[in-house]
Design an enzyme around this catalytic site. Sequence first.
Site, PDB file in Angstrom:
ATOM      1  N   ARG A  25       0.894  -1.262  -0.145  1.00 58.04           N
ATOM      2  CA  ARG A  25      -0.028   0.043  -0.015  1.00 58.04           C
ATOM      3  C   ARG A  25       0.851   1.123   0.041  1.00 58.04           C
ATOM      4  NH1 ARG A  25      -2.851  -0.631   5.448  1.00 58.04           N
ATOM      5  NH2 ARG A  25      -0.716  -1.490   5.762  1.00 58.04           N
ATOM      6  N   GLU A  30       5.790   7.002  12.241  1.00 56.71           N
ATOM      7  CA  GLU A  30       5.353   7.881  13.073  1.00 56.71           C
ATOM      8  C   GLU A  30       6.482   9.077  13.314  1.00 56.71           C
ATOM      9  OE1 GLU A  30       3.435   7.151  17.416  1.00 56.71           O
ATOM     10  OE2 GLU A  30       5.890   6.877  17.455  1.00 56.71           O
ATOM     11  N   ASP A  49       2.683  24.525  13.826  1.00 56.83           N
ATOM     12  CA  ASP A  49       3.254  23.697  12.654  1.00 56.83           C
ATOM     13  C   ASP A  49       3.105  24.559  11.330  1.00 56.83           C
ATOM     14  OD1 ASP A  49       3.432  21.553  14.360  1.00 56.83           O
ATOM     15  OD2 ASP A  49       2.083  20.309  13.111  1.00 56.83           O
ATOM     16  N   ASN A  50       4.045  24.660  10.509  1.00 61.01           N
ATOM     17  CA  ASN A  50       4.461  25.356   9.515  1.00 61.01           C
ATOM     18  C   ASN A  50       4.546  24.567   8.219  1.00 61.01           C
ATOM     19  OD1 ASN A  50       4.256  27.703  10.787  1.00 61.01           O
ATOM     20  ND2 ASN A  50       6.400  27.791  11.239  1.00 61.01           N
ATOM     21  N   HIS A  63      17.020  32.599   8.506  1.00 58.29           N
ATOM     22  CA  HIS A  63      15.853  33.263   9.078  1.00 58.29           C
ATOM     23  C   HIS A  63      16.167  32.849  10.677  1.00 58.29           C
ATOM     24  CE1 HIS A  63      13.027  32.689   5.509  1.00 58.29           C
ATOM     25  NE2 HIS A  63      13.596  33.967   5.362  1.00 58.29           N
ATOM     26  N   LYS A  73      12.943  23.981  16.356  1.00 58.52           N
ATOM     27  CA  LYS A  73      12.189  23.600  15.182  1.00 58.52           C
ATOM     28  C   LYS A  73      12.554  22.145  14.831  1.00 58.52           C
ATOM     29  CE  LYS A  73      12.523  28.020  12.484  1.00 58.52           C
ATOM     30  NZ  LYS A  73      12.890  28.652  11.435  1.00 58.52           N
ATOM     31  N   HIS A 120      18.073  29.481  10.134  1.00 59.03           N
ATOM     32  CA  HIS A 120      17.993  28.408   9.523  1.00 59.03           C
ATOM     33  C   HIS A 120      17.556  28.708   8.227  1.00 59.03           C
ATOM     34  CE1 HIS A 120      14.586  25.579   8.319  1.00 59.03           C
ATOM     35  NE2 HIS A 120      15.628  24.730   8.759  1.00 59.03           N
ATOM     36  N   TYR A 133       7.280  22.026   9.448  1.00 57.48           N
ATOM     37  CA  TYR A 133       8.206  22.003  10.575  1.00 57.48           C
ATOM     38  C   TYR A 133       7.507  22.505  11.722  1.00 57.48           C
ATOM     39  CZ  TYR A 133       9.057  26.826   8.775  1.00 57.48           C
ATOM     40  OH  TYR A 133       8.796  28.071   8.721  1.00 57.48           O
ATOM     41  N   LYS A 170      11.850  40.067   0.154  1.00 56.05           N
ATOM     42  CA  LYS A 170      12.155  40.567   1.427  1.00 56.05           C
ATOM     43  C   LYS A 170      13.179  39.942   1.726  1.00 56.05           C
ATOM     44  CE  LYS A 170       9.805  39.128   5.788  1.00 56.05           C
ATOM     45  NZ  LYS A 170       8.855  38.502   6.470  1.00 56.05           N
ATOM     46  N   ASP A 171      13.497  38.591   1.618  1.00 56.41           N
ATOM     47  CA  ASP A 171      14.744  38.076   2.234  1.00 56.41           C
ATOM     48  C   ASP A 171      16.043  38.864   1.436  1.00 56.41           C
ATOM     49  OD1 ASP A 171      13.550  36.333   3.876  1.00 56.41           O
ATOM     50  OD2 ASP A 171      13.946  34.464   2.749  1.00 56.41           O
TER      51      ASP A 171
END
Length: 189
Positions: A25, A30, A49-50, A63, A73, A120, A133, A170-171
Amino acid sequence: MSCKFISTEIAGLTVVETQIFTDRRGYFTESYNAAEFQAQGLTTHFVQDNQSYSHQGVLRGMHYQRDPHSQAKLVRVIVGEIVDVAVDVRVGSPTFGQHQAIRLSADNQRQLFLPRGFLHGFLVLSAAAIVTYKCDNFYCPAAEVTVRYDDPELNIAWPKQAKDAIVSAKDRSTALSWEQFQHEVLGIN
């Protein structure tokens, strides 16, 4: 769950390999179990959570969230492949200013745990990638800082694809140099 926790050359930065169960399948894994993380001394309480979707060549980072909004994270890839980079910015750490680059992919199912005190970012290597993350603190736009991913003093060992990286406006416009970050954010003279 039976995770394998692999220490990196930077204290606290940990690669997490989960056990994968496959059959006709597909697979099951986990991806997080608080008890197993706590048994390893990783007692982070995640609150957000993102998830991001990015095309090949997109570079997000580097960042950082200023205290008291800094974030630990747990990063993983559910589609595609990235090079994930963490830079130790914990003042007084023996590995201050050093970075670690780890390949994370849907195929290898590796995750990267970053304690608080790291810059990061990641570069997408595959046609597209979905990165998710967990964070132990809520995002605060006023606390966000970006450091140039290509700062020569940081000397991050990006893959060659980073040469033509797609970086947000922006960055690009708000990114500090490594020297500016040390002075303006960390208070190091």
